[in-house]
Design a protein around this motif. Structure first.
Motif, PDB file in Angstrom:
ATOM      1  N   LEU A  54       0.837  -1.202   0.000  1.00 50.29           N
ATOM      2  CA  LEU A  54       0.000   0.000   0.000  1.00 50.29           C
ATOM      3  C   LEU A  54       0.877   1.259   0.000  1.00 50.29           C
ATOM      4  O   LEU A  54       0.972   1.948  -1.018  1.00 50.29           O
ATOM      5  CB  LEU A  54      -0.926  -0.065   1.227  1.00 50.29           C
ATOM      6  N   ALA A  55       1.507   1.525   1.110  1.00 51.56           N
ATOM      7  CA  ALA A  55       2.317   2.746   1.256  1.00 51.56           C
ATOM      8  C   ALA A  55       3.242   2.560   2.446  1.00 51.56           C
ATOM      9  O   ALA A  55       2.950   1.757   3.337  1.00 51.56           O
ATOM     10  CB  ALA A  55       1.398   3.947   1.488  1.00 51.56           C
ATOM     11  N   ALA A  61       8.937   1.848   6.783  1.00 49.04           N
ATOM     12  CA  ALA A  61       9.640   2.153   5.528  1.00 49.04           C
ATOM     13  C   ALA A  61       9.976   3.639   5.395  1.00 49.04           C
ATOM     14  O   ALA A  61      11.000   4.002   4.823  1.00 49.04           O
ATOM     15  CB  ALA A  61       8.810   1.683   4.340  1.00 49.04           C
ATOM     16  N   PHE A  68       8.525  -1.940   3.494  1.00 46.88           N
ATOM     17  CA  PHE A  68       8.132  -2.896   4.539  1.00 46.88           C
ATOM     18  C   PHE A  68       9.201  -3.095   5.613  1.00 46.88           C
ATOM     19  O   PHE A  68       9.072  -3.987   6.436  1.00 46.88           O
ATOM     20  CB  PHE A  68       7.786  -4.272   3.926  1.00 46.88           C
ATOM     21  N   ASP A  71       8.442  -1.964   9.429  1.00 49.09           N
ATOM     22  CA  ASP A  71       6.986  -1.981   9.566  1.00 49.09           C
ATOM     23  C   ASP A  71       6.556  -3.331  10.122  1.00 49.09           C
ATOM     24  O   ASP A  71       7.153  -4.370   9.797  1.00 49.09           O
ATOM     25  CB  ASP A  71       6.315  -1.820   8.189  1.00 49.09           C
ATOM     26  N   ASN A 108       5.383  -0.180  -3.715  1.00 46.64           N
ATOM     27  CA  ASN A 108       4.136   0.239  -3.076  1.00 46.64           C
ATOM     28  C   ASN A 108       3.267   1.003  -4.064  1.00 46.64           C
ATOM     29  O   ASN A 108       3.788   1.684  -4.952  1.00 46.64           O
ATOM     30  CB  ASN A 108       4.437   1.152  -1.880  1.00 46.64           C
ATOM     31  N   HIS A 187      -3.744  -7.677   2.997  1.00 48.66           N
ATOM     32  CA  HIS A 187      -2.487  -7.034   3.379  1.00 48.66           C
ATOM     33  C   HIS A 187      -2.013  -7.626   4.715  1.00 48.66           C
ATOM     34  O   HIS A 187      -2.818  -7.879   5.615  1.00 48.66           O
ATOM     35  CB  HIS A 187      -2.718  -5.519   3.510  1.00 48.66           C
TER      36      HIS A 187
HETATM   37  N1  URA Z   1       5.255  -0.733   4.554  1.00 51.09           N
HETATM   38  C1  URA Z   1       5.318  -0.667   3.209  1.00 51.09           C
HETATM   39  O1  URA Z   1       6.353  -0.333   2.637  1.00 51.09           O
HETATM   40  N2  URA Z   1       4.208  -0.946   2.527  1.00 51.09           N
HETATM   41  C2  URA Z   1       3.086  -1.316   3.096  1.00 51.09           C
HETATM   42  O2  URA Z   1       2.107  -1.576   2.391  1.00 51.09           O
HETATM   43  C3  URA Z   1       3.039  -1.387   4.509  1.00 51.09           C
HETATM   44  C4  URA Z   1       4.140  -1.100   5.203  1.00 51.09           C
END
Ligand code: URA
Length: 218
Positions: A54-55, A61, A68, A71, A108, A187
């Motif tokens: 996702l992000a 990150a 990830f 995280d 992501n 996820h």
């Molecule tokens: N860290 C990431 O880089 N991406 C995700 O989706 C969740 C945590």
């Protein structure tokens, strides 16, 4: 749009999303020791598997600069990749842990950390050209693992596919018109793991099915 950097990644001061750029600037002031920039993809562009998250998380990150990494989601993702032969080494929640990906690349849908982990629709759309560039830069891409509905939808939009033709279902696999196979998983977020929407076994089943689909390379 802002030009891609030389490596085909968003520039470190990407200004395409006002809200995300403002959040980044706040975080640079609050946490000057963090990476605080768009997080670039990790892994070889000759890989056959692309994993789309996702992000970046604020203290994950976005702090370390590797998808990830640091995280909660990385604690399940990376050991699973090692177990199924898509990574070598030991994940240490640190970009210097020596872990390498094998036949796998991770990116992501949105490259900048969003407030409260929630990118808006326009932000996801604005970041899409970077995902498109990513896919285009992978000449051997055969499988994509979309982590969650947002990643699944971002992949479909990037590949010019209709959402209605490919419903997101955990464990599903979709053969796209391009010939690439999209695998869906919930996820591996803290929320999904703690509520047991996604168990380790469920996640292993998905990554194991990708392993069977992509017989080890070479
Ligand atoms: N860290 C990431 O880089 N991406 C995700 O989706 C969740 C945590």
């Amino acid at each position: 749009m802002t030009a891609l950097s030389a490596e085909g990644q968003p520039p470190l001061d990407c200004a395409l999303c006002d809200r995300l750029a403002a959040f980044r600037n706040d975080n640079r002031n609050k946490f000057p020791e963090f990476y605080n920039s768009p997080v670039h993809s990790f892994g070889d562009d000759q890989a056959r598997l692309l994993i789309v998250g996702l992000a970046p998380g604020l203290r994950g990150a976005n702090r370390t600069g590797r998808p990830f990494t640091g995280d909660y989601a990385g604690d399940l993702l990376y050991p699973t990749l090692v177990e199924f032969g898509f990574a070598d080494g030991t994940y240490g929640a640190d970009p210097d842990d020596g872990l390498t990906l094998r036949d796998c690349r991770i990116t992501n849908a949105v490259r900048c950390v969003p407030p409260e982990n929630k990118p808006t629709g326009p932000e996801i759309n604005t970041c899409r050209p970077f995902l498109a560039a990513e896919i285009e830069a992978m000449p051997r891409i055969t499988a994509i693992l979309g982590l969650g509905l947002i990643a699944h939808n971002a992949v479909l939009a990037t590949m010019g596919e209709k959402r209605s033709a490919y419903k997101f279902v955990h464990g599903a696999r979709h053969t796209l018109a391009s010939g690439v196979t999209l695998f869906d998983s919930y996820h591996c977020s803290r929320y999904n793991v703690n509520t047991r929407r996604l168990t380790t076994e469920m996640f292993h089943d998905v990554v194991g099915s990708i392993r069977s689909f992509l017989a080890p390379d070479g």
